[in-house]
Design a protein around this motif. Structure first.
Motif, PDB file in Angstrom:
ATOM      1  N   CYS A 255      67.795  35.083  78.771  1.00 28.95           N
ATOM      2  CA  CYS A 255      68.363  36.154  77.931  1.00 28.95           C
ATOM      3  C   CYS A 255      68.123  35.881  76.450  1.00 28.95           C
ATOM      4  N   ALA A 256      68.241  34.615  76.032  1.00 30.87           N
ATOM      5  CA  ALA A 256      67.992  34.269  74.627  1.00 30.87           C
ATOM      6  C   ALA A 256      66.545  34.552  74.252  1.00 30.87           C
TER       7      ALA A 256
ATOM      8  N   LEU B 157      64.577  36.686  75.703  1.00 32.15           N
ATOM      9  CA  LEU B 157      64.402  38.132  75.736  1.00 32.15           C
ATOM     10  C   LEU B 157      64.947  38.788  74.468  1.00 32.15           C
ATOM     11  N   SER B 158      66.081  38.304  73.970  1.00 32.05           N
ATOM     12  CA  SER B 158      66.644  38.876  72.741  1.00 32.05           C
ATOM     13  C   SER B 158      65.785  38.538  71.536  1.00 32.05           C
ATOM     14  N   LEU B 159      65.230  37.330  71.494  1.00 28.10           N
ATOM     15  CA  LEU B 159      64.322  36.986  70.401  1.00 28.10           C
ATOM     16  C   LEU B 159      63.071  37.856  70.425  1.00 28.10           C
TER      17      LEU B 159
ATOM     18  N   PHE C 115      62.965  40.896  71.589  1.00 24.91           N
ATOM     19  CA  PHE C 115      63.395  42.222  71.133  1.00 24.91           C
ATOM     20  C   PHE C 115      63.498  42.262  69.610  1.00 24.91           C
ATOM     21  N   LEU C 116      64.070  41.214  69.014  1.00 22.10           N
ATOM     22  CA  LEU C 116      64.178  41.166  67.556  1.00 22.10           C
ATOM     23  C   LEU C 116      62.806  41.163  66.896  1.00 22.10           C
TER      24      LEU C 116
ATOM     25  N   SER D  74      61.286  44.713  67.341  1.00 18.48           N
ATOM     26  CA  SER D  74      61.988  45.750  66.596  1.00 18.48           C
ATOM     27  C   SER D  74      61.772  45.633  65.091  1.00 18.48           C
TER      28      SER D  74
ATOM     29  N   THR E 164      63.173  40.864  62.064  1.00 19.61           N
ATOM     30  CA  THR E 164      62.887  39.574  61.433  1.00 19.61           C
ATOM     31  C   THR E 164      61.860  39.704  60.315  1.00 19.61           C
TER      32      THR E 164
END
Length: 165
Positions: free
Chosen positions: A90-91, A93-95, A97-98, A101, A104
């Protein structure tokens, strides 16, 4: 009993034909003739001419191998390990996504702002580019204004990245 029959294309071996079934000189089909009759033992195993004879090897039982039985882990430990793997997934996957998007990245467009009383460079970065990473925006502000450190004074004008990436 086996019978060898000569045909126009070569020879045929016919199994199970008895002497009464085939007479010498008389063919099974039009054209072939019986050339020779001979007895085949019941236990004989037929093999093609090109295949080597099997070696007579005595079958020995394999020796039992000594192996250790690994004890099964407690279900709570297995659950904790699976939860750790899921959290790491999950971590990541969120990185991802960031990164996709654009949160960053630092905006390319710039603008001029004035530092307010009690504001730090971090506060200016959050105010000028709220959708971006403040650390990256602070580094970009220091680069654009050639600042040696993070100290700013009220009323100072700064060129800052402005807007969304």
């Amino acid at each position: 009993m086996a019978v060898v029959i000569g045909t126009r294309n070569g020879f045929e071996l016919v199994d199970g034909a008895g002497a009464e079934d085939v007479a010498l000189g008389v063919g099974l089909r039009p054209g072939p003739r019986v050339l020779r009759r001979f007895e085949v033992p019941e236990k004989a195993v037929r093999r093609p001419a090109g295949r080597p004879r099997p070696l007579a090897v005595r079958e020995a039982a394999p020796e039992p191998a000594a192996c250790e039985v690994r004890p099964r882990r407690h279900p709570a430990l297995r659950f904790a390990a699976q939860a750790a793997v899921a959290a790491a997934f999950c971590a990541l996957l969120s990185l991802l996504f960031l990164y996709v998007s654009g949160a960053t990245t630092v905006p390319e467009r710039t603008g001029v702002v004035h530092v307010q009383v009690g504001e730090t460079l971090w506060d200016v970065a959050e105010r000028s580019a709220p959708a971006s990473d403040p650390d990256a925006v602070v580094a970009r502000i220091r680069e654009l204004n050639s600042l040696p450190g993070t100290d700013v004074v009220p009323g100072q004008s700064l060129v800052v990245p402005h807007g969304t990436p």
